[in-house]
Design a protein around this motif. Structure first.
Motif, PDB file in Angstrom:
ATOM      1  N   ASP A 179       0.903  -1.055  -0.719  1.00 18.79           N
ATOM      2  CA  ASP A 179      -0.710  -0.476  -0.464  1.00 18.79           C
ATOM      3  C   ASP A 179       0.817   1.283  -0.158  1.00 18.79           C
ATOM      4  N   ILE A 180       1.909   1.571   0.506  1.00 17.59           N
ATOM      5  CA  ILE A 180       2.316   2.274   0.888  1.00 17.59           C
ATOM      6  C   ILE A 180       4.189   2.638   0.198  1.00 17.59           C
ATOM      7  N   GLY A 181       4.641   1.411  -0.043  1.00 17.72           N
ATOM      8  CA  GLY A 181       5.710   1.146  -0.264  1.00 17.72           C
ATOM      9  C   GLY A 181       6.314   1.049  -1.578  1.00 17.72           C
ATOM     10  N   ILE A 182       5.044   1.300  -2.808  1.00 18.92           N
ATOM     11  CA  ILE A 182       4.695   0.720  -4.123  1.00 18.92           C
ATOM     12  C   ILE A 182       4.779   1.881  -4.257  1.00 18.92           C
ATOM     13  N   TYR A 183       4.706   2.813  -3.464  1.00 19.17           N
ATOM     14  CA  TYR A 183       4.790   4.586  -4.503  1.00 19.17           C
ATOM     15  C   TYR A 183       6.624   5.074  -4.671  1.00 19.17           C
ATOM     16  N   GLY A 190      10.638   3.401 -11.978  1.00 18.97           N
ATOM     17  CA  GLY A 190      10.576   4.561 -13.049  1.00 18.97           C
ATOM     18  C   GLY A 190      11.841   5.465 -13.857  1.00 18.97           C
ATOM     19  N   LEU A 191      12.745   5.185 -12.705  1.00 16.83           N
ATOM     20  CA  LEU A 191      13.893   6.382 -13.184  1.00 16.83           C
ATOM     21  C   LEU A 191      14.300   5.392 -13.369  1.00 16.83           C
ATOM     22  N   PHE A 192      15.536   4.384 -12.822  1.00 19.66           N
ATOM     23  CA  PHE A 192      16.174   3.933 -13.074  1.00 19.66           C
ATOM     24  C   PHE A 192      16.557   2.022 -13.761  1.00 19.66           C
ATOM     25  N   GLY A 193      15.401   1.173 -13.870  1.00 19.43           N
ATOM     26  CA  GLY A 193      14.701   0.295 -14.255  1.00 19.43           C
ATOM     27  C   GLY A 193      15.012  -0.878 -13.266  1.00 19.43           C
ATOM     28  N   GLU A 194      15.214  -2.097 -13.500  1.00 19.90           N
ATOM     29  CA  GLU A 194      14.927  -3.300 -12.544  1.00 19.90           C
ATOM     30  C   GLU A 194      17.151  -3.645 -12.313  1.00 19.90           C
ATOM     31  N   PRO A 195      16.768  -3.364 -10.778  1.00 17.35           N
ATOM     32  CA  PRO A 195      17.920  -3.779  -9.874  1.00 17.35           C
ATOM     33  C   PRO A 195      18.469  -4.351 -10.764  1.00 17.35           C
ATOM     34  N   ASN A 196      20.183  -4.770  -9.738  1.00 21.05           N
ATOM     35  CA  ASN A 196      21.282  -5.998 -10.644  1.00 21.05           C
ATOM     36  C   ASN A 196      20.606  -7.466  -8.898  1.00 21.05           C
ATOM     37  N   SER A 197      19.897  -6.272  -8.055  1.00 20.21           N
ATOM     38  CA  SER A 197      19.445  -7.405  -6.910  1.00 20.21           C
ATOM     39  C   SER A 197      18.804  -6.904  -5.975  1.00 20.21           C
ATOM     40  N   PHE A 198      18.549  -6.738  -4.944  1.00 20.15           N
ATOM     41  CA  PHE A 198      17.571  -5.977  -4.056  1.00 20.15           C
ATOM     42  C   PHE A 198      17.519  -7.010  -2.660  1.00 20.15           C
ATOM     43  N   THR A 199      17.875  -6.688  -1.627  1.00 17.72           N
ATOM     44  CA  THR A 199      17.982  -6.827   0.057  1.00 17.72           C
ATOM     45  C   THR A 199      15.958  -6.446   0.226  1.00 17.72           C
ATOM     46  N   ALA A 200      15.374  -7.522   1.346  1.00 16.47           N
ATOM     47  CA  ALA A 200      14.544  -7.067   1.515  1.00 16.47           C
ATOM     48  C   ALA A 200      14.068  -6.860   3.214  1.00 16.47           C
ATOM     49  N   GLN A 201      13.925  -6.364   3.726  1.00 19.31           N
ATOM     50  CA  GLN A 201      13.399  -6.254   5.426  1.00 19.31           C
ATOM     51  C   GLN A 201      12.129  -5.896   6.034  1.00 19.31           C
ATOM     52  N   HIS A 297       2.814  -0.973 -23.827  1.00 23.49           N
ATOM     53  CA  HIS A 297       2.996   0.520 -23.513  1.00 23.49           C
ATOM     54  C   HIS A 297       4.170   0.289 -22.613  1.00 23.49           C
ATOM     55  N   PRO A 298       5.420   1.212 -22.757  1.00 24.01           N
ATOM     56  CA  PRO A 298       6.201   0.873 -21.735  1.00 24.01           C
ATOM     57  C   PRO A 298       6.170   0.816 -19.952  1.00 24.01           C
ATOM     58  N   ASP A 299       4.980   1.357 -19.407  1.00 19.22           N
ATOM     59  CA  ASP A 299       4.426   1.112 -18.115  1.00 19.22           C
ATOM     60  C   ASP A 299       3.653  -0.085 -17.816  1.00 19.22           C
ATOM     61  N   LEU A 300       4.058  -0.964 -18.778  1.00 15.35           N
ATOM     62  CA  LEU A 300       3.548  -2.030 -18.663  1.00 15.35           C
ATOM     63  C   LEU A 300       5.005  -2.763 -17.743  1.00 15.35           C
ATOM     64  N   ALA A 301       6.166  -2.664 -18.429  1.00 15.75           N
ATOM     65  CA  ALA A 301       7.083  -3.341 -17.842  1.00 15.75           C
ATOM     66  C   ALA A 301       7.402  -2.947 -16.452  1.00 15.75           C
ATOM     67  N   ARG A 302       7.131  -1.168 -16.326  1.00 11.60           N
ATOM     68  CA  ARG A 302       7.664  -0.578 -14.691  1.00 11.60           C
ATOM     69  C   ARG A 302       6.416  -1.621 -13.820  1.00 11.60           C
ATOM     70  N   VAL A 306       8.212  -3.987 -10.301  1.00 11.16           N
ATOM     71  CA  VAL A 306       7.461  -3.639  -9.220  1.00 11.16           C
ATOM     72  C   VAL A 306       6.964  -4.723  -8.931  1.00 11.16           C
ATOM     73  N   SER A 307       6.413  -5.729  -9.311  1.00  9.70           N
ATOM     74  CA  SER A 307       5.344  -6.613  -8.950  1.00  9.70           C
ATOM     75  C   SER A 307       6.175  -7.514  -8.617  1.00  9.70           C
ATOM     76  N   ALA A 308       6.721  -8.161  -9.044  1.00  5.55           N
ATOM     77  CA  ALA A 308       7.998  -8.876  -9.508  1.00  5.55           C
ATOM     78  C   ALA A 308       9.167  -8.990  -7.852  1.00  5.55           C
ATOM     79  N   ILE A 309       9.463  -7.407  -7.926  1.00 10.02           N
ATOM     80  CA  ILE A 309       9.764  -7.384  -6.118  1.00 10.02           C
ATOM     81  C   ILE A 309       9.464  -7.278  -5.204  1.00 10.02           C
ATOM     82  N   ILE A 310       7.946  -7.441  -5.040  1.00 11.10           N
ATOM     83  CA  ILE A 310       7.049  -7.045  -4.168  1.00 11.10           C
ATOM     84  C   ILE A 310       6.851  -8.749  -3.450  1.00 11.10           C
ATOM     85  N   THR A 311       6.664  -9.150  -4.763  1.00  5.30           N
ATOM     86  CA  THR A 311       6.088 -10.820  -4.846  1.00  5.30           C
ATOM     87  C   THR A 311       7.431 -11.292  -3.691  1.00  5.30           C
TER      88      THR A 311
END
Length: 329
Positions: A179-183, A190-201, A297-302, A306-311
Protein backbone atom coordinates in the motif's frame (compact mmCIF):
# COMPACT_ATOMS: atom_id res chain seq x y z
CA UNK A 1 -15.16 10.66 -25.10
CA UNK A 2 -14.33 7.62 -22.96
CA UNK A 3 -17.40 6.23 -21.21
CA UNK A 4 -16.19 4.77 -17.95
CA UNK A 5 -17.58 3.02 -14.91
CA UNK A 6 -16.17 2.77 -11.41
CA UNK A 7 -15.87 -0.09 -8.95
CA UNK A 8 -15.71 1.28 -5.43
CA UNK A 9 -17.51 4.17 -3.79
CA UNK A 10 -14.86 5.55 -1.44
CA UNK A 11 -12.86 8.78 -1.35
CA UNK A 12 -10.26 7.60 -3.84
CA UNK A 13 -12.99 6.90 -6.39
CA UNK A 14 -14.26 10.44 -5.93
CA UNK A 15 -10.72 11.70 -6.48
CA UNK A 16 -10.27 9.77 -9.69
CA UNK A 17 -13.66 10.83 -11.04
CA UNK A 18 -12.83 14.48 -10.30
CA UNK A 19 -9.48 14.12 -12.07
CA UNK A 20 -10.88 12.21 -15.06
CA UNK A 21 -13.73 14.64 -15.65
CA UNK A 22 -11.35 17.59 -15.43
CA UNK A 23 -9.36 16.24 -18.38
CA UNK A 24 -12.46 16.63 -20.56
CA UNK A 25 -11.89 13.18 -22.06
CA UNK A 26 -14.18 11.07 -19.91
CA UNK A 27 -17.87 10.60 -19.23
CA UNK A 28 -18.91 8.75 -16.09
CA UNK A 29 -21.66 6.32 -17.08
CA UNK A 30 -21.83 3.57 -14.43
CA UNK A 31 -21.20 2.82 -10.75
CA UNK A 32 -20.82 -0.58 -9.08
CA UNK A 33 -21.20 -1.51 -5.44
CA UNK A 34 -22.08 -4.78 -3.75
CA UNK A 35 -25.07 -2.89 -2.36
CA UNK A 36 -27.20 -1.34 -5.12
CA UNK A 37 -28.50 1.39 -2.81
CA UNK A 38 -24.95 2.44 -2.02
CA UNK A 39 -24.12 2.58 -5.73
CA UNK A 40 -27.19 4.71 -6.40
CA UNK A 41 -26.38 7.14 -3.59
CA UNK A 42 -22.84 7.55 -4.93
CA UNK A 43 -24.02 7.87 -8.54
CA UNK A 44 -26.52 10.57 -7.64
CA UNK A 45 -23.64 12.94 -6.86
CA UNK A 46 -22.65 12.80 -10.52
CA UNK A 47 -26.05 12.57 -12.14
CA UNK A 48 -25.43 8.97 -13.21
CA UNK A 49 -28.38 6.61 -13.46
CA UNK A 50 -26.71 3.33 -14.46
CA UNK A 51 -25.89 1.39 -11.30
CA UNK A 52 -24.91 -2.23 -10.74
CA UNK A 53 -24.59 -4.72 -7.92
CA UNK A 54 -23.84 -7.48 -10.46
CA UNK A 55 -20.27 -7.23 -11.75
CA UNK A 56 -20.85 -9.50 -14.74
CA UNK A 57 -23.77 -7.37 -15.87
CA UNK A 58 -21.58 -4.27 -15.64
CA UNK A 59 -18.65 -5.88 -17.46
CA UNK A 60 -20.89 -6.93 -20.33
CA UNK A 61 -22.71 -3.59 -20.59
CA UNK A 62 -22.49 -1.76 -23.90
CA UNK A 63 -22.73 1.56 -22.03
CA UNK A 64 -19.06 1.76 -21.03
CA UNK A 65 -15.67 1.52 -22.71
CA UNK A 66 -13.45 1.40 -19.63
CA UNK A 67 -13.49 0.79 -15.90
CA UNK A 68 -11.64 2.24 -12.94
CA UNK A 69 -11.13 -0.33 -10.16
CA UNK A 70 -10.73 0.85 -6.58
CA UNK A 71 -11.86 -2.20 -4.63
CA UNK A 72 -9.72 -3.96 -1.98
CA UNK A 73 -6.32 -5.05 -3.31
CA UNK A 74 -7.14 -8.75 -3.53
CA UNK A 75 -10.05 -8.02 -5.89
CA UNK A 76 -8.13 -5.85 -8.36
CA UNK A 77 -6.86 -8.66 -10.58
CA UNK A 78 -9.98 -10.87 -10.79
CA UNK A 79 -12.19 -7.84 -11.43
CA UNK A 80 -9.77 -6.51 -14.04
CA UNK A 81 -9.78 -9.91 -15.75
CA UNK A 82 -13.57 -9.94 -15.89
CA UNK A 83 -13.68 -6.59 -17.68
CA UNK A 84 -10.74 -7.37 -19.96
CA UNK A 85 -12.50 -10.52 -21.13
CA UNK A 86 -15.47 -8.35 -22.10
CA UNK A 87 -13.23 -6.05 -24.14
CA UNK A 88 -13.12 -3.16 -21.68
CA UNK A 89 -10.05 -1.01 -20.99
CA UNK A 90 -8.93 -1.21 -17.36
CA UNK A 91 -7.26 1.29 -15.05
CA UNK A 92 -6.72 -0.39 -11.70
CA UNK A 93 -5.61 1.23 -8.49
CA UNK A 94 -2.17 0.26 -7.29
CA UNK A 95 -1.26 -2.46 -6.70
CA UNK A 96 -2.80 -3.72 -9.92
CA UNK A 97 -2.65 -7.30 -8.63
CA UNK A 98 -1.65 -9.34 -5.60
CA UNK A 99 1.44 -10.90 -7.18
CA UNK A 100 3.52 -11.17 -10.34
CA UNK A 101 1.66 -14.26 -11.63
CA UNK A 102 -1.58 -12.28 -11.71
CA UNK A 103 0.14 -9.34 -13.42
CA UNK A 104 1.53 -11.54 -16.17
CA UNK A 105 -1.84 -13.19 -16.76
CA UNK A 106 -3.58 -9.82 -16.96
CA UNK A 107 -1.06 -8.41 -19.42
CA UNK A 108 -1.22 -11.46 -21.68
CA UNK A 109 -5.02 -11.43 -21.69
CA UNK A 110 -5.32 -7.67 -22.23
CA UNK A 111 -3.00 -7.77 -25.21
CA UNK A 112 -4.87 -10.73 -26.68
CA UNK A 113 -8.14 -8.82 -26.27
CA UNK A 114 -6.66 -5.59 -27.67
CA UNK A 115 -7.48 -3.45 -24.63
CA UNK A 116 -5.39 -1.09 -22.52
CA UNK A 117 -4.37 -2.32 -19.07
CA UNK A 118 -2.99 0.42 -16.83
CA UNK A 119 -1.88 0.68 -13.20
CA UNK A 120 -3.00 3.92 -11.55
CA UNK A 121 0.43 4.80 -10.16
CA UNK A 122 0.03 8.57 -9.87
CA UNK A 123 3.65 9.28 -8.92
CA UNK A 124 5.31 8.55 -12.24
CA UNK A 125 2.94 10.69 -14.33
CA UNK A 126 3.33 13.97 -12.44
CA UNK A 127 5.16 16.92 -14.06
CA UNK A 128 7.59 17.04 -11.15
CA UNK A 129 8.54 13.40 -11.68
CA UNK A 130 9.73 14.54 -15.10
CA UNK A 131 11.69 17.26 -13.29
CA UNK A 132 13.45 14.62 -11.21
CA UNK A 133 14.41 12.76 -14.37
CA UNK A 134 15.70 15.98 -15.95
CA UNK A 135 17.73 16.87 -12.85
CA UNK A 136 19.56 13.56 -12.42
CA UNK A 137 22.31 14.29 -15.00
CA UNK A 138 23.12 17.49 -13.10
CA UNK A 139 24.16 15.43 -10.06
CA UNK A 140 27.18 13.87 -11.73
CA UNK A 141 27.81 10.20 -10.98
CA UNK A 142 24.92 8.96 -8.84
CA UNK A 143 25.96 7.28 -5.60
CA UNK A 144 23.10 7.07 -3.08
CA UNK A 145 19.32 7.36 -3.29
CA UNK A 146 16.98 7.43 -0.31
CA UNK A 147 13.24 7.26 -1.02
CA UNK A 148 10.97 7.47 2.00
CA UNK A 149 7.20 7.25 2.29
CA UNK A 150 5.85 6.58 5.77
CA UNK A 151 2.21 7.30 6.57
CA UNK A 152 0.35 6.28 9.71
CA UNK A 153 -2.80 4.47 8.62
CA UNK A 154 -6.10 5.94 9.79
CA UNK A 155 -7.17 2.33 10.43
CA UNK A 156 -4.27 1.44 12.71
CA UNK A 157 -6.19 2.46 15.82
CA UNK A 158 -8.95 0.03 14.88
CA UNK A 159 -6.38 -2.69 14.40
CA UNK A 160 -4.86 -2.02 17.83
CA UNK A 161 -8.34 -2.16 19.35
CA UNK A 162 -8.80 -5.71 18.12
CA UNK A 163 -10.64 -5.09 14.87
CA UNK A 164 -9.37 -6.55 11.61
CA UNK A 165 -9.68 -3.77 9.00
CA UNK A 166 -8.96 -4.58 5.35
CA UNK A 167 -5.80 -2.46 5.45
CA UNK A 168 -4.08 -4.88 7.86
CA UNK A 169 -5.66 -8.11 6.64
CA UNK A 170 -3.70 -10.53 4.42
CA UNK A 171 -6.99 -11.84 2.98
CA UNK A 172 -7.23 -8.52 1.14
CA UNK A 173 -3.56 -8.53 -0.02
CA UNK A 174 -2.58 -5.62 2.16
CA UNK A 175 0.37 -4.40 4.19
CA UNK A 176 2.90 -1.59 4.15
CA UNK A 177 4.86 -2.68 1.09
CA UNK A 178 1.73 -3.23 -1.01
CA UNK A 179 0.00 0.00 0.00
CA UNK A 180 2.81 2.45 0.82
CA UNK A 181 6.16 1.08 -0.28
CA UNK A 182 4.89 0.60 -3.82
CA UNK A 183 5.04 4.39 -4.37
CA UNK A 184 8.79 4.94 -3.81
CA UNK A 185 9.56 1.55 -5.33
CA UNK A 186 7.67 2.46 -8.50
CA UNK A 187 9.48 5.79 -8.60
CA UNK A 188 12.83 4.01 -8.40
CA UNK A 189 11.96 1.53 -11.14
CA UNK A 190 10.50 4.31 -13.27
CA UNK A 191 13.79 6.19 -13.06
CA UNK A 192 16.40 3.44 -13.04
CA UNK A 193 14.76 0.27 -14.32
CA UNK A 194 15.25 -3.20 -12.88
CA UNK A 195 18.01 -3.47 -10.23
CA UNK A 196 20.79 -6.05 -10.41
CA UNK A 197 19.58 -7.44 -7.08
CA UNK A 198 17.77 -6.33 -3.94
CA UNK A 199 17.39 -7.08 -0.25
CA UNK A 200 14.23 -6.78 1.84
CA UNK A 201 13.36 -6.42 5.50
CA UNK A 202 10.01 -6.01 7.22
CA UNK A 203 8.39 -6.06 10.65
CA UNK A 204 5.23 -8.16 10.76
CA UNK A 205 2.03 -7.57 12.68
CA UNK A 206 0.20 -10.44 14.31
CA UNK A 207 -2.32 -10.32 11.48
CA UNK A 208 0.40 -11.49 9.10
CA UNK A 209 1.05 -8.32 7.08
CA UNK A 210 4.07 -6.03 7.29
CA UNK A 211 3.77 -2.89 9.43
CA UNK A 212 6.88 -1.25 7.97
CA UNK A 213 10.06 -2.20 6.20
CA UNK A 214 12.98 -1.40 3.94
CA UNK A 215 14.08 -2.43 0.47
CA UNK A 216 17.59 -1.87 -0.84
CA UNK A 217 17.87 -1.97 -4.62
CA UNK A 218 21.39 -2.65 -5.86
CA UNK A 219 22.47 -1.06 -9.15
CA UNK A 220 25.97 -1.13 -10.64
CA UNK A 221 27.31 2.09 -9.08
CA UNK A 222 24.66 3.05 -6.53
CA UNK A 223 21.98 1.74 -4.20
CA UNK A 224 18.40 2.88 -3.70
CA UNK A 225 17.03 2.60 -0.16
CA UNK A 226 13.23 2.44 -0.04
CA UNK A 227 11.76 3.08 3.41
CA UNK A 228 8.03 2.57 4.04
CA UNK A 229 5.61 2.36 6.96
CA UNK A 230 1.89 2.17 7.72
CA UNK A 231 2.38 2.58 11.46
CA UNK A 232 4.35 5.85 11.64
CA UNK A 233 4.48 9.21 9.90
CA UNK A 234 7.58 10.31 8.02
CA UNK A 235 8.47 13.96 7.46
CA UNK A 236 11.84 13.76 5.72
CA UNK A 237 12.24 14.39 1.98
CA UNK A 238 13.59 11.83 -0.45
CA UNK A 239 17.16 12.37 -1.62
CA UNK A 240 19.30 11.63 -4.67
CA UNK A 241 23.03 12.00 -4.00
CA UNK A 242 25.56 12.41 -6.79
CA UNK A 243 29.23 13.35 -6.86
CA UNK A 244 28.36 16.89 -7.97
CA UNK A 245 25.16 17.56 -6.07
CA UNK A 246 22.06 16.40 -4.25
CA UNK A 247 18.41 16.48 -5.27
CA UNK A 248 15.69 16.76 -2.63
CA UNK A 249 12.09 15.71 -3.35
CA UNK A 250 9.24 16.51 -1.02
CA UNK A 251 6.53 13.82 -0.85
CA UNK A 252 7.82 11.20 -3.29
CA UNK A 253 4.30 9.82 -3.79
CA UNK A 254 3.18 13.08 -5.43
CA UNK A 255 6.51 14.85 -6.06
CA UNK A 256 5.33 18.15 -4.58
CA UNK A 257 8.70 19.92 -4.64
CA UNK A 258 12.05 19.31 -6.34
CA UNK A 259 15.18 21.22 -5.26
CA UNK A 260 18.67 20.86 -6.70
CA UNK A 261 21.72 21.50 -4.52
CA UNK A 262 24.88 21.49 -6.64
CA UNK A 263 28.22 21.79 -4.88
CA UNK A 264 29.30 25.43 -4.57
CA UNK A 265 26.11 26.81 -6.14
CA UNK A 266 22.91 28.30 -4.68
CA UNK A 267 19.97 25.93 -4.33
CA UNK A 268 17.93 25.73 -7.52
CA UNK A 269 14.16 25.31 -7.22
CA UNK A 270 13.06 22.99 -10.03
CA UNK A 271 9.45 22.55 -8.95
CA UNK A 272 6.81 23.16 -11.59
CA UNK A 273 3.12 23.77 -11.05
CA UNK A 274 0.95 20.66 -10.74
CA UNK A 275 -2.74 20.01 -10.36
CA UNK A 276 -3.66 19.67 -6.70
CA UNK A 277 -5.28 16.35 -7.56
CA UNK A 278 -2.34 14.65 -9.25
CA UNK A 279 -4.50 11.74 -10.40
CA UNK A 280 -5.29 14.11 -13.27
CA UNK A 281 -2.05 13.07 -14.97
CA UNK A 282 -2.64 9.32 -14.78
CA UNK A 283 -6.14 9.89 -16.17
CA UNK A 284 -4.63 11.87 -19.06
CA UNK A 285 -2.14 9.11 -19.85
CA UNK A 286 -4.79 6.37 -19.73
CA UNK A 287 -6.93 8.37 -22.16
CA UNK A 288 -3.94 8.90 -24.45
CA UNK A 289 -3.19 5.18 -24.55
CA UNK A 290 -6.81 4.35 -25.36
CA UNK A 291 -6.94 6.98 -28.08
CA UNK A 292 -3.69 5.68 -29.58
CA UNK A 293 -4.82 2.06 -29.17
CA UNK A 294 -1.46 1.49 -27.50
CA UNK A 295 -2.09 -1.85 -25.87
CA UNK A 296 1.63 -2.58 -25.44
CA UNK A 297 3.00 0.41 -23.54
CA UNK A 298 6.25 0.92 -21.59
CA UNK A 299 4.59 1.36 -18.19
CA UNK A 300 3.55 -2.29 -18.19
CA UNK A 301 7.23 -3.19 -17.82
CA UNK A 302 7.51 -0.98 -14.74
CA UNK A 303 4.40 -2.62 -13.26
CA UNK A 304 5.87 -6.08 -13.91
CA UNK A 305 9.23 -5.28 -12.32
CA UNK A 306 7.62 -3.68 -9.26
CA UNK A 307 5.23 -6.60 -8.78
CA UNK A 308 8.01 -9.16 -9.15
CA UNK A 309 10.10 -7.36 -6.50
CA UNK A 310 7.18 -7.06 -4.09
CA UNK A 311 6.21 -10.71 -4.60
CA UNK A 312 9.77 -11.86 -3.83
CA UNK A 313 10.16 -9.37 -0.96
CA UNK A 314 6.99 -10.71 0.67
CA UNK A 315 8.43 -14.20 0.41
CA UNK A 316 11.63 -13.02 2.10
CA UNK A 317 9.88 -11.28 5.01
CA UNK A 318 7.14 -13.88 5.41
CA UNK A 319 3.98 -12.17 4.15
CA UNK A 320 1.63 -14.61 2.46
CA UNK A 321 -1.73 -13.86 0.82
CA UNK A 322 -4.56 -16.29 0.00
CA UNK A 323 -4.35 -14.89 -3.54
CA UNK A 324 -0.90 -16.48 -3.83
CA UNK A 325 -2.56 -19.92 -3.86
CA UNK A 326 -5.15 -19.02 -6.48
CA UNK A 327 -4.98 -19.02 -10.27
CA UNK A 328 -6.38 -16.08 -12.16
CA UNK A 329 -8.69 -17.17 -14.97
Amino acid sequence: MIRFGVIGTNWITDSFIEAALKTGQYQLTAVYSRQLEKAQTFADKYGVSLCFDDLEAMASSSELDAVYIASPNSLHAPQAMQFIQHGKHVIGEKPLASNIAEIETLITTAQAQGVVLFEAMKTTYTPNFDQIRAALPKLGKLRKVYLSYCQLSSRYGKYLNGDNPNTFNPAFSNGSLMDIGIYPLSAAIGLFGEPNSFTAQGALLDSGVDAHGTLVLHYTDFDVVVSHSKVSNGLIPSEFQGEQGTLLVDSISECRAVTLHRSGEPALEMTVAQEENVMYYEALEFARLIDAQQVSHPDLARTQIVSAIITKAREIIGVHFPADEQTLA
